[in-house]
Write a protein that holds these residues in place. Structure first.
Motif, PDB file in Angstrom:
ATOM      1  N   VAL A 178     -40.448  33.378  24.322  1.00 51.67           N
ATOM      2  CA  VAL A 178     -40.350  33.810  22.930  1.00 51.67           C
ATOM      3  C   VAL A 178     -40.650  35.304  22.915  1.00 51.67           C
ATOM      4  O   VAL A 178     -41.785  35.740  23.142  1.00 51.67           O
ATOM      5  CB  VAL A 178     -41.331  33.048  22.030  1.00 51.67           C
ATOM      6  CG1 VAL A 178     -41.176  33.506  20.578  1.00 51.67           C
ATOM      7  CG2 VAL A 178     -41.097  31.544  22.137  1.00 51.67           C
ATOM      8  N   ILE A 179     -39.609  36.085  22.677  1.00 52.25           N
ATOM      9  CA  ILE A 179     -39.689  37.545  22.758  1.00 52.25           C
ATOM     10  C   ILE A 179     -39.423  38.095  21.360  1.00 52.25           C
ATOM     11  O   ILE A 179     -38.284  38.138  20.903  1.00 52.25           O
ATOM     12  CB  ILE A 179     -38.673  38.101  23.768  1.00 52.25           C
ATOM     13  CG1 ILE A 179     -38.835  37.420  25.132  1.00 52.25           C
ATOM     14  CG2 ILE A 179     -38.818  39.621  23.897  1.00 52.25           C
ATOM     15  CD1 ILE A 179     -37.768  37.795  26.144  1.00 52.25           C
ATOM     16  N   GLY A 180     -40.493  38.484  20.669  1.00 53.38           N
ATOM     17  CA  GLY A 180     -40.318  38.921  19.284  1.00 53.38           C
ATOM     18  C   GLY A 180     -39.711  37.810  18.461  1.00 53.38           C
ATOM     19  O   GLY A 180     -40.228  36.694  18.408  1.00 53.38           O
ATOM     20  N   ASP A 181     -38.572  38.080  17.820  1.00 56.54           N
ATOM     21  CA  ASP A 181     -37.925  37.081  16.970  1.00 56.54           C
ATOM     22  C   ASP A 181     -36.885  36.260  17.723  1.00 56.54           C
ATOM     23  O   ASP A 181     -36.067  35.568  17.099  1.00 56.54           O
ATOM     24  CB  ASP A 181     -37.268  37.760  15.758  1.00 56.54           C
ATOM     25  CG  ASP A 181     -35.932  38.416  16.105  1.00 56.54           C
ATOM     26  OD1 ASP A 181     -35.728  38.815  17.284  1.00 56.54           O
ATOM     27  OD2 ASP A 181     -35.078  38.524  15.209  1.00 56.54           O
ATOM     28  N   ALA A 182     -36.898  36.322  19.054  1.00 62.69           N
ATOM     29  CA  ALA A 182     -35.875  35.648  19.857  1.00 62.69           C
ATOM     30  C   ALA A 182     -36.514  34.662  20.824  1.00 62.69           C
ATOM     31  O   ALA A 182     -37.519  34.975  21.473  1.00 62.69           O
ATOM     32  CB  ALA A 182     -35.060  36.680  20.638  1.00 62.69           C
ATOM     33  N   GLY A 183     -35.932  33.463  20.924  1.00 62.88           N
ATOM     34  CA  GLY A 183     -36.390  32.469  21.876  1.00 62.88           C
ATOM     35  C   GLY A 183     -35.292  32.159  22.875  1.00 62.88           C
ATOM     36  O   GLY A 183     -34.143  31.901  22.490  1.00 62.88           O
ATOM     37  N   PHE A 184     -35.634  32.204  24.145  1.00 62.14           N
ATOM     38  CA  PHE A 184     -34.673  31.922  25.217  1.00 62.14           C
ATOM     39  C   PHE A 184     -34.983  30.520  25.720  1.00 62.14           C
ATOM     40  O   PHE A 184     -35.939  30.294  26.462  1.00 62.14           O
ATOM     41  CB  PHE A 184     -34.761  33.007  26.287  1.00 62.14           C
ATOM     42  CG  PHE A 184     -34.322  34.335  25.746  1.00 62.14           C
ATOM     43  CD1 PHE A 184     -33.007  34.740  25.853  1.00 62.14           C
ATOM     44  CD2 PHE A 184     -35.213  35.140  25.059  1.00 62.14           C
ATOM     45  CE1 PHE A 184     -32.586  35.936  25.294  1.00 62.14           C
ATOM     46  CE2 PHE A 184     -34.804  36.336  24.494  1.00 62.14           C
ATOM     47  CZ  PHE A 184     -33.483  36.738  24.613  1.00 62.14           C
ATOM     48  N   ILE A 185     -34.142  29.558  25.264  1.00 62.19           N
ATOM     49  CA  ILE A 185     -34.495  28.144  25.307  1.00 62.19           C
ATOM     50  C   ILE A 185     -33.818  27.384  26.437  1.00 62.19           C
ATOM     51  O   ILE A 185     -33.875  26.148  26.467  1.00 62.19           O
ATOM     52  CB  ILE A 185     -34.192  27.488  23.948  1.00 62.19           C
ATOM     53  CG1 ILE A 185     -32.702  27.618  23.591  1.00 62.19           C
ATOM     54  CG2 ILE A 185     -35.056  28.111  22.861  1.00 62.19           C
ATOM     55  CD1 ILE A 185     -32.320  26.875  22.320  1.00 62.19           C
ATOM     56  N   HIS A 186     -33.169  28.130  27.356  1.00 60.52           N
ATOM     57  CA  HIS A 186     -32.581  27.555  28.572  1.00 60.52           C
ATOM     58  C   HIS A 186     -31.847  26.259  28.261  1.00 60.52           C
ATOM     59  O   HIS A 186     -31.023  26.203  27.360  1.00 60.52           O
ATOM     60  CB  HIS A 186     -33.662  27.370  29.645  1.00 60.52           C
ATOM     61  CG  HIS A 186     -34.821  26.490  29.240  1.00 60.52           C
ATOM     62  ND1 HIS A 186     -34.840  25.144  29.486  1.00 60.52           N
ATOM     63  CD2 HIS A 186     -35.986  26.778  28.610  1.00 60.52           C
ATOM     64  CE1 HIS A 186     -35.961  24.625  29.021  1.00 60.52           C
ATOM     65  NE2 HIS A 186     -36.674  25.605  28.485  1.00 60.52           N
ATOM     66  N   LEU A 225     -32.232  31.785  18.563  1.00 64.68           N
ATOM     67  CA  LEU A 225     -32.346  30.951  19.754  1.00 64.68           C
ATOM     68  C   LEU A 225     -31.147  31.196  20.660  1.00 64.68           C
ATOM     69  O   LEU A 225     -29.990  31.067  20.238  1.00 64.68           O
ATOM     70  CB  LEU A 225     -32.425  29.465  19.365  1.00 64.68           C
ATOM     71  CG  LEU A 225     -33.628  29.054  18.509  1.00 64.68           C
ATOM     72  CD1 LEU A 225     -33.561  27.565  18.211  1.00 64.68           C
ATOM     73  CD2 LEU A 225     -34.947  29.419  19.189  1.00 64.68           C
ATOM     74  N   PHE A 226     -31.440  31.528  21.915  1.00 66.20           N
ATOM     75  CA  PHE A 226     -30.397  31.846  22.892  1.00 66.20           C
ATOM     76  C   PHE A 226     -30.381  30.762  23.963  1.00 66.20           C
ATOM     77  O   PHE A 226     -31.383  30.522  24.635  1.00 66.20           O
ATOM     78  CB  PHE A 226     -30.655  33.222  23.504  1.00 66.20           C
ATOM     79  CG  PHE A 226     -30.509  34.343  22.504  1.00 66.20           C
ATOM     80  CD1 PHE A 226     -29.269  34.910  22.260  1.00 66.20           C
ATOM     81  CD2 PHE A 226     -31.605  34.797  21.784  1.00 66.20           C
ATOM     82  CE1 PHE A 226     -29.126  35.934  21.326  1.00 66.20           C
ATOM     83  CE2 PHE A 226     -31.479  35.813  20.852  1.00 66.20           C
ATOM     84  CZ  PHE A 226     -30.225  36.383  20.622  1.00 66.20           C
ATOM     85  N   VAL A 227     -29.226  30.118  24.095  1.00 76.06           N
ATOM     86  CA  VAL A 227     -29.106  28.952  24.963  1.00 76.06           C
ATOM     87  C   VAL A 227     -28.766  29.365  26.394  1.00 76.06           C
ATOM     88  O   VAL A 227     -28.294  30.479  26.648  1.00 76.06           O
ATOM     89  CB  VAL A 227     -28.039  27.974  24.428  1.00 76.06           C
ATOM     90  CG1 VAL A 227     -28.402  27.523  23.016  1.00 76.06           C
ATOM     91  CG2 VAL A 227     -26.636  28.600  24.436  1.00 76.06           C
ATOM     92  N   GLY A 228     -28.997  28.441  27.323  1.00 70.40           N
ATOM     93  CA  GLY A 228     -28.731  28.725  28.729  1.00 70.40           C
ATOM     94  C   GLY A 228     -27.318  28.440  29.169  1.00 70.40           C
ATOM     95  O   GLY A 228     -26.852  28.974  30.175  1.00 70.40           O
ATOM     96  N   HIS A 229     -26.620  27.564  28.435  1.00 66.11           N
ATOM     97  CA  HIS A 229     -25.242  27.210  28.764  1.00 66.11           C
ATOM     98  C   HIS A 229     -24.440  27.017  27.488  1.00 66.11           C
ATOM     99  O   HIS A 229     -24.998  26.676  26.439  1.00 66.11           O
ATOM    100  CB  HIS A 229     -25.168  25.899  29.563  1.00 66.11           C
ATOM    101  CG  HIS A 229     -25.677  26.011  30.952  1.00 66.11           C
ATOM    102  ND1 HIS A 229     -27.006  25.854  31.275  1.00 66.11           N
ATOM    103  CD2 HIS A 229     -25.044  26.262  32.120  1.00 66.11           C
ATOM    104  CE1 HIS A 229     -27.169  26.002  32.571  1.00 66.11           C
ATOM    105  NE2 HIS A 229     -25.994  26.257  33.102  1.00 66.11           N
TER     106      HIS A 229
END
Length: 311
Positions: A178-186, A225-229
């Motif tokens: 969770v980077i600031g307002d962004a989540g990298f949720i793989h 939210l940024f997805v991994g695939h």
């Protein structure tokens, strides 16, 4: 107003605390996604606008299983982007040991000197797969990375605050950044029209994935939210960004399965229909070793090892 971090443009949210709303301003990182068509995976460069420092998340080392050829083209394109935009690489981050592509983390560390990091539960994945590969001398201690992040641990990319969420279910070791307002949720949630990640790999659990998803959906509604695939549902163009609100409202698995029991039944039924990823046995032996390819043998060639009938 309470400001958490900094870094250029900020995004605000409100927390209802039984009193007048408390407004929190979340740092807004610059996020660039790089879609890899052969695997459907997305690599990210996440940058702090204030300092120009950045991190790479889930980099790919190209591999063609038919010829056995490897290439650094995808990883080099990330370095080119960083150079062209005047950024400075501070971290090389993996969300989990991937089953469908090789990690380029070690290659990028060799090129840049930036530290490699992953979640500390990677040791559980290493212990599981060292048995599958019959590697009794393999060091299943996470020493292949420079930093192992625990649940709730924090660090920074430039001035951007980063918090680590433990998000198992797809694998034993999956984490969310969770980077600031962004989540990298793989591989927890995909884009809403594609649902959720499979849980039938060794160490996977649909029940644990449900609980991990609830932790992600507890983030502020406007969290990106940024997805991994992305598997281009219906043949659309690749997409990789949604929000907590969009996932709650429209994710095809979450609007159907409203309880943990319903979700586990849905997820396990779907998993029974899925073939194993075509690169899982190729990739895990590389990725539990921090993206290092096997050492060359006496003839100068590298060889992968395949356990038969293990999955």
């Amino acid at each position: 107003m309470l400001t958490v971090g900094s870094g250029g443009e900020n995004r605000s949210c409100r927390l209802g605390l039984g009193k007048p709303d408390v407004q929190i301003t979340l740092a807004k990182p610059q996020v660039s996604g790089f879609y890899d068509k052969p695997t459907g995976a997305i690599q990210y460069v996440v940058a702090d606008p204030a300092t120009k420092r950045c991190a790479i998340i889930d980099p790919i080392l190209d591999f063609d299983e038919k010829s056995g050829a490897t290439s650094t083209m995808s990883a080099d394109s990330l370095l080119d982007f960083i150079g062209e935009n005047g950024l400075e690489l501070e971290w090389i981050l993996d969300t989990h040991p991937h089953a469908d592509h090789f990690s380029a983390a070690h290659y990028l560390k060799q090129r840049t000197g930036a530290p490699m990091a992953i979640g500390d539960k990677v040791v559980d994945v290493q212990a599981l797969w060292k048995v599958i590969y019959n590697w009794p001398d393999f060091p299943a201690d996470g020493s292949q990375w420079d930093r192992l992040f625990a649940e709730g641990e924090t660090f920074r990319i430039g001035t951007l605050p980063v918090r680590v969420l433990f998000s198992p279910g797809h694998t034993l070791a999956s984490i969310t950044y969770v980077i600031g307002d962004a989540g990298f949720i793989h591989d927890t949630l995909f884009m809403p029209d594609s649902g959720t990640a499979r849980t039938d790999f060794p160490g996977g659990s649909a029940a644990r994935l449900w609980r991990s998803i609830q932790g992600i959906l507890a983030l502020p509604e406007e969290t990106r939210l940024f997805v991994g695939h992305d598997y281009q549902a219906g043949g659309r163009e690749p997409m990789w960004e949604s929000t907590v609100a969009a996932q709650k409202a429209t994710n095809i698995h979450l609007v159907t399965a409203r309880t943990e029991a319903e979700f586990v039944a849905l997820r396990e039924a779907r998993d029974r229909t899925l073939p194993m990823p075509r690169l899982i046995l190729h990739a895990l032996q590389v990725n539990i070793n921090g993206g290092r390819l096997p050492e060359p043998e006496a003839n100068g060639r590298r060889y992968l090892k395949f356990p038969l009938d293990s999955l």
